[in-house]
Design an enzyme around this catalytic site. Structure first.
Site, PDB file in Angstrom:
ATOM      1  N   LYS A  92      -7.115  -1.164  11.760  1.00 18.39           N
ATOM      2  CA  LYS A  92      -6.550  -1.597  10.471  1.00 18.39           C
ATOM      3  C   LYS A  92      -5.322  -0.748  10.154  1.00 18.39           C
ATOM      4  O   LYS A  92      -4.294  -1.245   9.695  1.00 18.39           O
ATOM      5  CB  LYS A  92      -7.611  -1.465   9.368  1.00 18.39           C
ATOM      6  CG  LYS A  92      -7.201  -2.043   8.026  1.00 18.39           C
ATOM      7  CD  LYS A  92      -6.462  -1.081   7.124  1.00 18.39           C
ATOM      8  CE  LYS A  92      -6.121  -1.721   5.800  1.00 18.39           C
ATOM      9  NZ  LYS A  92      -5.294  -0.865   4.935  1.00 18.39           N
ATOM     10  N   GLU A  96       0.818  -1.223   0.000  1.00 15.92           N
ATOM     11  CA  GLU A  96       0.000   0.000   0.000  1.00 15.92           C
ATOM     12  C   GLU A  96       0.852   1.274   0.000  1.00 15.92           C
ATOM     13  O   GLU A  96       1.731   1.436   0.859  1.00 15.92           O
ATOM     14  CB  GLU A  96      -0.907  -0.020   1.244  1.00 15.92           C
ATOM     15  CG  GLU A  96      -1.910   1.104   1.254  1.00 15.92           C
ATOM     16  CD  GLU A  96      -2.864   1.034   2.454  1.00 15.92           C
ATOM     17  OE1 GLU A  96      -3.175  -0.081   2.925  1.00 15.92           O
ATOM     18  OE2 GLU A  96      -3.279   2.099   2.916  1.00 15.92           O
ATOM     19  N   ASP A 102       4.727 -14.317  11.832  1.00 20.67           N
ATOM     20  CA  ASP A 102       3.375 -14.824  11.574  1.00 20.67           C
ATOM     21  C   ASP A 102       2.383 -13.672  11.792  1.00 20.67           C
ATOM     22  O   ASP A 102       1.882 -13.459  12.898  1.00 20.67           O
ATOM     23  CB  ASP A 102       3.102 -15.990  12.536  1.00 20.67           C
ATOM     24  CG  ASP A 102       1.731 -16.610  12.325  1.00 20.67           C
ATOM     25  OD1 ASP A 102       0.887 -15.997  11.638  1.00 20.67           O
ATOM     26  OD2 ASP A 102       1.499 -17.707  12.873  1.00 20.67           O
ATOM     27  N   HIS A 107      -2.014  10.331  -0.350  1.00 15.51           N
ATOM     28  CA  HIS A 107      -2.069   9.161  -1.229  1.00 15.51           C
ATOM     29  C   HIS A 107      -1.873   9.541  -2.689  1.00 15.51           C
ATOM     30  O   HIS A 107      -1.486   8.721  -3.494  1.00 15.51           O
ATOM     31  CB  HIS A 107      -3.450   8.498  -1.125  1.00 15.51           C
ATOM     32  CG  HIS A 107      -3.530   7.467  -0.032  1.00 15.51           C
ATOM     33  ND1 HIS A 107      -2.819   6.304  -0.082  1.00 15.51           N
ATOM     34  CD2 HIS A 107      -4.245   7.428   1.100  1.00 15.51           C
ATOM     35  CE1 HIS A 107      -3.100   5.599   1.006  1.00 15.51           C
ATOM     36  NE2 HIS A 107      -3.953   6.256   1.752  1.00 15.51           N
TER      37      HIS A 107
HETATM   38  C1  MEV Z   1      -5.738   2.916   5.254  1.00 14.02           C
HETATM   39  O1  MEV Z   1      -5.008   1.786   4.873  1.00 14.02           O
HETATM   40  C2  MEV Z   1      -5.680   3.103   6.756  1.00 14.02           C
HETATM   41  C3  MEV Z   1      -6.567   4.213   7.312  1.00 14.02           C
HETATM   42  O2  MEV Z   1      -7.908   4.022   6.879  1.00 14.02           O
HETATM   43  C4  MEV Z   1      -6.477   4.114   8.827  1.00 14.02           C
HETATM   44  C5  MEV Z   1      -7.444   5.002   9.573  1.00 14.02           C
HETATM   45  O3  MEV Z   1      -8.500   5.342   9.037  1.00 14.02           O
HETATM   46  O4  MEV Z   1      -7.129   5.311  10.736  1.00 14.02           O
HETATM   47  C6  MEV Z   1      -6.115   5.564   6.826  1.00 14.02           C
END
Ligand code: MEV
Length: 434
Positions: free
Chosen positions: A269, A82, A285, A383
């Site tokens: 995430k 990413e 792992d 991004h």
């Molecule tokens: C994207 O890979 C991760 C985010 O969505 C994390 C977040 O929203 O805190 C930018």
């Protein structure tokens, strides 16, 4: 000692980047050559690692700069597909440097092995018998792994519990094992299988599952950092927000994640973007880490964020993270994958606990970077650059054209393949004219 504060690492070419890493991590020529191969591992190595091998899948391996943790500089290898993840971690680590970086502390590396006992007639009596003989059970478990015991680890404690299920009442035995520098699955699983028949005798029941738990509540890491108002304000080149305001916005974002499961999920995430990337680079792992992290996030009965933010007395922002991180330096891919071995050398940790500490800080940095962007200018700006380059390549741009077309699309805020093709056509016409 070399510093991890390297400005403009992203502007350097491959040779320059490798020269820095070579010096920082004391890599030899062969290790640098291995990285330059852009081929993760041979068929022979892969075929020994898993079954039915037909190839290898690779991720780009990047280096997060600026990490200062417990007073030590780290360059952190991150393998991830990413865009922006590595840049975001480096940026956050740079901001944290203003206050001497991150502090992190891992607990002793104690994992839990579970033995499920079914068909137990009297669960209370079974538990009493097991508790009475816990010393003998621990000794039996330790006989199964004398090497671990030699290195100062081994089974430490027995815990018991009953659960009521659709298939009746069961006794669940937890064997707590200090696994030292291992991830621990092999040692713990072997010990659980070894003690199972003894537990059957003591309980009068039947042992079914004998397996490690990835919810490593005794093997957690805590990390923290202070992000000052001033450093936050200065981190935006054209920022029109004051440091105090940015902090308030980040606190609002934090309370959103703390009270809303949909947001908490995405927040976590983002944390795992960083942790998994280091885990993959270093042959860990990452599925075990993911499972452990998310279960830990819901341990209090409600799934919530793994990070916490608040203001200190000076009004600066304090960020904290706590999560289980079962990682190892012995056994597993860190010893077999050539690139994982080199990544381990670059990160330069001496113990599995130290690796866990670095990973927790990367998770916190990643989360802070996402909060900082989301609570202010939004995530898309960061991004856009790399995304635009990918779109330019998809449209057929080559070499210098990629940068030029990407820059034009970012300027126009119109990042689409059809637009990239249009610009490309114009450029080609221009080239022909010349
Ligand atoms: C994207 O890979 C991760 C985010 O969505 C994390 C977040 O929203 O805190 C930018």
């Amino acid at each position: 000692m070399a510093t991890s504060k390297i400005s403009g690492f992203y502007k350097k070419n491959l040779e320059e980047r490798l020269a820095i890493i070579k010096k920082f991590a004391n890599l030899d020529k062969e290790e640098v050559a291995e990285l330059k191969k852009y081929a993760a591992m041979s068929f022979e190595i892969s075929d020994r690692m898993i079954e039915n091998v037909i190839g290898t899948q690779q991720f780009p391996l990047g280096i997060a700069t600026n990490f200062l943790i417990n007073g030590k500089d780290y360059l952190v290898p991150m393998a991830v597909e990413e865009p922006s993840v590595v840049a975001a971690a480096s940026k956050a680590a740079g901001i944290a440097r203003e206050t001497k970086g991150f502090k992190a502390k891992a607990s002793p590396p104690v994992m839990i092995g579970q033995v499920q006992l079914v068909n137990v007639k009297d669960c209370e009596k079974a538990i009493k018998e097991i508790k009475k003989k816990s010393r003998e059970i621990i000794d039996l478990a330790n006989k199964a792994d004398p090497i671990l015991v030699k290195f100062g680890g081994g089974a430490r404690k027995i815990e018991t519990n009953t659960i009521d299920t659709e298939k009746g009442k069961m006794v669940i035995v937890h064997l707590l094992v200090d696994v030292r520098d291992a991830m621990g699955a092999n040692a713990v699983n072997t010990m659980c299988e070894t003690i199972a028949s003894e537990l059957e005798k003591l309980s009068g029941g039947k042992a079914r599952l004998r397996i490690i738990s990835n919810l490593a509540i005794y093997r957690t890491v805590k990390a923290s950092a202070v992000f000052t108002k001033k450093a936050l304000e200065q981190s935006f080149r054209k920022g029109n927000l004051k440091g105090e305001e940015i902090i308030e916005h980040i606190l609002e974002a934090h309370h959103f994640a703390a009270n809303d499961v949909f947001r908490a999920c995405t927040n976590n995430k983002g944390i795992m973007n960083g942790i998994d990337a280091v885990a993959i680079a270093c042959g860990q792992d990452f599925r075990a880490l993911e499972a452990g992290a998310h279960a830990f996030a819901s341990l209090k009965g409600k799934y919530t964020t793994l990070t916490k933010y608040y203001k200190d007395k000076e009004g600066n922002l304090v960020g904290e993270i706590e999560l289980p991180l079962a990682v190892g330096l012995v056994g597993g891919a860190i010893k077999t994958s050539p690139v994982a071995k080199i990544s381990a050398k670059i990160i330069g940790v001496k113990t599995a606990n130290e690796l866990a500490e670095v990973m927790a800080c990367v998770g916190l940095a990643q989360n802070f970077a996402a909060m900082r962007a989301l609570a202010t200018e939004g995530i898309q700006r960061g991004h856009m650059g790399l995304h635009a380059k990918n779109i330019a390549v998809m449209a057929g741009a080559k070499g210098k054209q990629v940068e030029e077309i990407a820059a034009k699309m970012v300027e126009e805020k119109n990042i689409r393949v059809d637009r990239a093709k249009e610009i490309l056509k114009g450029t080609r016409k221009g080239i022909k004219k010349l």
